[in-house]
Motif scaffolding. Structure first.
Motif, short mmCIF file in Angstrom:
data_model
loop_
_atom_site.label_atom_id
_atom_site.label_comp_id
_atom_site.label_asym_id
_atom_site.label_seq_id
_atom_site.Cartn_x
_atom_site.Cartn_y
_atom_site.Cartn_z
N ALA A 255 -3.20 7.35 1.91
CA ALA A 255 -3.47 6.08 2.57
C ALA A 255 -4.28 6.29 3.85
O ALA A 255 -5.21 5.54 4.14
CB ALA A 255 -2.15 5.38 2.91
N ALA A 256 -3.94 7.32 4.59
CA ALA A 256 -4.66 7.63 5.82
C ALA A 256 -6.12 7.97 5.53
O ALA A 256 -7.04 7.50 6.23
CB ALA A 256 -3.97 8.78 6.55
N ASP A 257 -6.35 8.76 4.51
CA ASP A 257 -7.73 9.12 4.14
C ASP A 257 -8.53 7.89 3.78
O ASP A 257 -9.70 7.74 4.17
CB ASP A 257 -7.72 10.11 2.97
CG ASP A 257 -7.24 11.50 3.36
OD1 ASP A 257 -7.23 11.79 4.58
OD2 ASP A 257 -6.85 12.27 2.47
N GLY A 258 -7.91 6.99 3.03
CA GLY A 258 -8.62 5.79 2.60
C GLY A 258 -8.94 4.85 3.74
O GLY A 258 -9.97 4.15 3.72
N LEU A 259 -8.08 4.82 4.75
CA LEU A 259 -8.29 3.93 5.89
C LEU A 259 -9.08 4.56 7.02
O LEU A 259 -9.53 3.86 7.93
CB LEU A 259 -6.92 3.48 6.44
CG LEU A 259 -6.06 2.60 5.53
CD1 LEU A 259 -4.64 2.51 6.08
CD2 LEU A 259 -6.69 1.20 5.43
N ARG A 272 6.75 -0.07 12.38
CA ARG A 272 6.66 -1.05 13.48
C ARG A 272 6.64 -2.47 12.97
O ARG A 272 7.22 -3.38 13.59
CB ARG A 272 5.39 -0.78 14.30
CG ARG A 272 5.20 -1.69 15.51
CD ARG A 272 3.76 -1.68 15.99
NE ARG A 272 2.86 -2.29 15.00
CZ ARG A 272 1.53 -2.23 15.07
NH1 ARG A 272 0.93 -1.58 16.06
NH2 ARG A 272 0.79 -2.81 14.13
N ASP A 273 5.99 -2.69 11.83
CA ASP A 273 5.80 -4.04 11.33
C ASP A 273 6.77 -4.43 10.22
O ASP A 273 6.57 -5.45 9.55
CB ASP A 273 4.35 -4.20 10.84
CG ASP A 273 3.34 -4.10 11.98
OD1 ASP A 273 3.75 -4.27 13.14
OD2 ASP A 273 2.16 -3.83 11.71
N PRO A 302 -3.23 -3.02 5.48
CA PRO A 302 -3.52 -3.99 4.42
C PRO A 302 -2.33 -4.12 3.47
O PRO A 302 -1.58 -3.16 3.25
CB PRO A 302 -4.73 -3.38 3.69
CG PRO A 302 -5.32 -2.42 4.67
CD PRO A 302 -4.17 -1.89 5.47
N ARG A 303 -2.14 -5.29 2.92
CA ARG A 303 -1.01 -5.57 2.05
C ARG A 303 -0.93 -4.57 0.89
O ARG A 303 0.16 -4.12 0.52
CB ARG A 303 -1.13 -6.99 1.50
CG ARG A 303 -0.01 -7.46 0.60
CD ARG A 303 1.25 -7.71 1.39
NE ARG A 303 2.26 -6.67 1.15
CZ ARG A 303 3.39 -6.59 1.82
NH1 ARG A 303 3.66 -7.43 2.78
NH2 ARG A 303 4.27 -5.64 1.54
N LEU A 309 2.87 2.14 -0.37
CA LEU A 309 3.83 2.96 0.36
C LEU A 309 5.27 2.60 -0.02
O LEU A 309 6.13 3.47 -0.11
CB LEU A 309 3.62 2.77 1.87
CG LEU A 309 2.31 3.36 2.43
CD1 LEU A 309 2.12 2.96 3.89
CD2 LEU A 309 2.28 4.89 2.30
N ASP A 310 5.50 1.32 -0.25
CA ASP A 310 6.82 0.90 -0.71
C ASP A 310 7.15 1.54 -2.06
O ASP A 310 8.28 1.96 -2.31
CB ASP A 310 6.89 -0.63 -0.83
CG ASP A 310 6.97 -1.31 0.54
OD1 ASP A 310 7.23 -0.63 1.54
OD2 ASP A 310 6.79 -2.54 0.58
#
Length: 315
Positions: A255-259, A272-273, A302-303, A309-310
């Motif tokens: 996810a980090a690489d993609g973002l 946090r969210d 992003p959703r 991740l869920d």
């Protein structure tokens, strides 16, 4: 940094808190000073410690920095009581006498006349709950604490304590519960978070980065300068260095690489969210690491990333 209400109270705290578990032991005065400066400059206000951190060394160090690095009215000062290691072994005591004596000692070490949030650090079966809770009432009525909460309580324990305090007018209602919560440990979602939301408690996650594992630093081994390499934290970190943990860390890394983010940013923004969360408590080894966490203020996941991740971290 945005401020959030702590549960259903009027107390506002920054949506990231600064943890100080290692202050006075692994984190010296100079490093602690740099961290607190960086935190305050980023708009952070919630400073979390405990009587049991370094057997009071964390509170003593904070006491030297209040009024020097930050003004007393610029921080929300939170501490805890109920765990001690002064005998060399971990001892838990939530009796009224011990808790109030511990609070007085905390105030002396911190050099203040009251704390903004005082929390029972742990549940014990040795003391009746109603006795433990009277210590919270006395802390409020005596002016030694402005708000009170609990820590490391299960769902039913949280609900029982909060309901007891709400049952009779004049008791100190609970403002918060501090519990472990991260992509590697989502157990509180089943009962603790629903109880907290129903009864007006803000959730303060500790170890939101999975004891450092979600930063990705352990993907290829244990760095010699990491907490996982130390004698007192090796086992603490090691519980997440299993196959499931590796799978979740790899999902965070993808996810980090993609973002174009760091794994730390992905993992911290996620917790946090989450529903019910007020302020994750972040403990850093260095000020540089802390600045990496403080840089997430404008970020949101992003959703579709949240859903992914869920999936990878769910039961």
């Amino acid at each position: 940094m945005q401020q959030r209400s702590l549960g259903s109270t009027g107390l506002k705290v920054s949506r990231l808190g600064l943890g100080t578990m290692t202050w006075g032991r692994d984190t010296d005065e100079h490093e602690a000073r740099d961290q607190l400066i960086a935190f305050a400059e980023a708009g952070g206000t919630l400073l979390d410690t405990a009587a049991g951190y370094g057997d009071g060394a964390s509170e003593e160090l904070i006491g030297t920095l209040i009024g020097d690095v930050v003004g007393r009215d610029e921080i929300v000062l939170a501490t805890k009581a109920g765990i001690s290691r002064r005998t060399g072994q971990r001892v838990t005591d939530t009796s009224r006498g011990h808790l109030l004596t511990s609070l007085d000692a905390s105030l002396k070490r911190l050099g203040v006349d009251h704390v903004d949030l005082w929390q029972v650090h742990v549940w014990t079966d040795d003391t009746p709950l109603e006795e433990t809770l009277t210590a919270l009432d006395l802390a409020i009525t005596s002016g030694r604490a402005s708000y009170v909460g609990v820590s490391n309580y299960s769902g039913w324990q949280t609900a029982q304590a909060a309901t007891w305090q709400r049952a009779v007018p004049g008791r100190a209602t609970l403002a918060s519960t501090q519990v472990e919560y991260s992509l590697l440990n989502r157990g509180i979602e089943h009962e603790v978070v629903p109880a907290a939301r129903a009864l007006g408690l803000g959730v303060l996650p500790w170890s939101p980065l999975g004891r450092g594992v979600l930063t990705g630093k352990y993907r290829s081994g244990t760095p010699s300068d990491s907490r996982g390499a130390t004698e007192h934290f090796g086992g603490f970190v090691g519980v997440y260095l299993d196959e499931r943990g590796r799978s979740i860390v790899e999902g965070v890394a993808r996810a980090a690489d993609g973002l174009g983010w760091s794994p730390l940013e992905v993992a911290l923004v996620w917790v946090r969210d989450r529903p019910g969360v007020t302020s994750p408590i972040v403990g850093a080894r260095t000020a540089s690491q802390l600045r990496g966490a403080l840089g997430i203020e404008e970020l949101s996941l992003p959703r579709e990333i949240v859903d992914a991740l869920d999936d990878v971290s769910g039961d």
